[in-house]
Write an enzyme that holds these catalytic residues in place. Structure first.
Site, short mmCIF file in Angstrom:
data_model
loop_
_atom_site.label_atom_id
_atom_site.label_comp_id
_atom_site.label_asym_id
_atom_site.label_seq_id
_atom_site.Cartn_x
_atom_site.Cartn_y
_atom_site.Cartn_z
N HIS A 83 0.85 -1.19 0.00
CA HIS A 83 0.00 0.00 0.00
C HIS A 83 0.88 1.24 0.00
CE1 HIS A 83 -3.93 1.95 0.67
NE2 HIS A 83 -3.19 2.90 1.22
N TYR A 212 -7.64 10.22 5.68
CA TYR A 212 -7.58 11.13 6.82
C TYR A 212 -8.52 12.28 6.54
CZ TYR A 212 -3.19 8.71 7.97
OH TYR A 212 -2.25 7.76 8.27
N PRO A 304 -1.30 6.09 18.03
CA PRO A 304 -1.54 5.36 16.77
C PRO A 304 -1.66 6.28 15.56
CG PRO A 304 -3.58 5.51 18.03
CD PRO A 304 -2.49 6.09 18.90
N LYS A 308 3.26 3.50 14.08
CA LYS A 308 4.66 3.23 14.34
C LYS A 308 4.90 2.14 15.39
CE LYS A 308 6.26 6.61 11.72
NZ LYS A 308 6.88 6.32 10.43
N TYR A 399 6.71 8.93 7.11
CA TYR A 399 5.48 8.16 7.25
C TYR A 399 5.75 6.67 7.17
CZ TYR A 399 0.49 7.15 6.32
OH TYR A 399 -0.80 6.70 6.39
#
Length: 402
Positions: A83, A212, A304, A308, A399
């Protein structure tokens, strides 16, 4: 397959006693066992409960490489899905980042954490690794000595004791390892002032990207897990019960914040699980206290917001295994001295990016002048992320990276 249930208070021993069978503990157990280091994992849950813990599912490229390097990636290579796209939905419109083609051009692998844990456990047991299910570690005694002892109790409440040369605390922020830290241990804590209702829905993903959404009503997030199951997040007020809203109300709020009216309705389904998460972070320094060493959530808890946690756990487990093998197999005492410093460099970088994501995704509370100032800064960050290639490359590197 070897498992062990203690039936008496007789003291047992291992060179390394590992507390907790999560990603950190099981990765560490596999790596130590592969190097011939005598170790045992103490896990308070039974095997069925261990495999039912639904957690994060985004594995960074470095995590995948680490697992591949040690022969632990068969499951995720068969069933994991690459992804590399995320989508932001804001009151200024939506934009997508193909982060897999930005920065270091690295992808995530979507693979549920419970499946990774099951893979690691199966590999460990098939190789002859020792694990004691139903054994709850209570305290680590004499950690400043050369033969620490883990006091525990089995599933029937009977006492058990394990003596070790080293104890690896991989049992989370509320586990025995943290409870056994000396007063000199530093705990750096941050409450981010944000709460999420975490949802696991029996519904196909509604986006082909991580979503998001920022909205005046609060943040909403969309993260695919499998073709049939999707994880969502809804920002909620601190103290909101997990069952405060009906399923229909949850979906209505998700539709509103994800701007379904503009971009199409979400694919609804039965909500399988709800959990309220108060976003907070903490870091323990140092990560070594005599014979007690910390990894995973016992070393640092991270919000979260940037996926990570499991990735840091695997990285720390590899570094800790390297240090323990160096000491126990090669007599290199300096290896363990470097462990804490090496890990903390990665931990603080991940914490910084996680904090940046929190500020990016959540509107500043209140309506006063200072709140307006911080909200304007947040909108500027989003606009820069939308338009600046340099900012996009920075985002992609942090990221996916740990």
């Amino acid at each position: 397959m070897t498992t062990r249930q203690n039936s008496s208070a007789d003291q047992e021993s291992a060179a390394v006693v590992i507390l907790g069978a999560g990603p950190a503990g099981l990765t560490l157990g596999n790596l130590l066992h592969a190097h011939g280091i005598d170790c045992v994992v103490l896990e308070r849950s039974d095997r069925a409960a261990l495999g039912a813990r639904a957690r994060a599912g985004f594995l960074a490229a470095n995590t995948v490489r680490t697992l591949e390097r040690h022969g632990l990636a068969d499951g995720l290579r068969r069933h994991g899905r690459p992804h590399g796209v995320c989508e932001f939905r804001t009151d200024g419109g939506r934009f997508r980042l193909d982060y897999g083609s930005l920065g270091r051009r690295e992808l995530h692998t979507v693979y549920p954490q419970q499946d990774l844990v099951a893979d690691l456990l199966t590999h460990y047991l098939d190789a002859g690794g020792r694990i004691s299910f139903g054994t709850e570690a209570l305290a680590v005694h004499d950690a400043d000595g050369v033969r620490p002892v883990v006091a525990a109790r089995d599933a029937h409440g009977r006492p058990a004791r394990w003596q070790a040369r080293y104890v690896a605390g991989c049992d989370g922020r509320h586990g025995a390892a943290r409870r056994s830290l000396p007063p000199t241990a530093l705990r750096h804590q941050c409450d981010h002032g944000v709460s999420w209702l975490g949802l696991l829905a029996e519904a196909p993903p509604s986006l082909d990207a991580v979503g998001y959404a920022t909205h005046r009503s609060g943040f909403a997030g969309h993260m695919a897990r499998t073709p049939e199951v999707t994880r969502y997040y809804l920002q909620c007020e601190r103290g909101t019960p997990a069952d405060a809203w009906t399923d229909e109300q949850v979906w209505d709020r998700l539709d509103l914040r994800m701007r379904a009216a503009d971009h199409g309705p979400l694919r609804r389904g039965r909500i399988l699980r709800r959990t309220v998460v108060d976003l907070s972070s903490d870091v323990v320094e140092p990560l070594r206290h005599g014979s007690l060493l910390l990894a995973g959530d016992a070393a640092s808890l991270i919000s979260p917001s940037a996926a990570k946690g499991a990735n840091l756990a695997v990285l720390e487990a590899e570094l800790l295994a390297e240090a323990l093998v160096g000491d126990l197999a090669h007599g290199d005492a300096t290896a363990l001295e470097r462990y804490s410093r090496r890990c903390l460099a990665h931990i603080w970088r991940a914490q910084e990016f996680s904090r940046w994501m929190i500020r990016l995704l959540h509107a500043a509370p209140g309506t006063d002048g200072e709140s307006f100032f911080h909200e304007s800064l947040r909108r500027s960050r989003l606009d820069s992320l939308r338009t600046s290639r340099a900012h996009q490359d920075w985002f992609a590197e942090n990221y996916v990276g740990v």
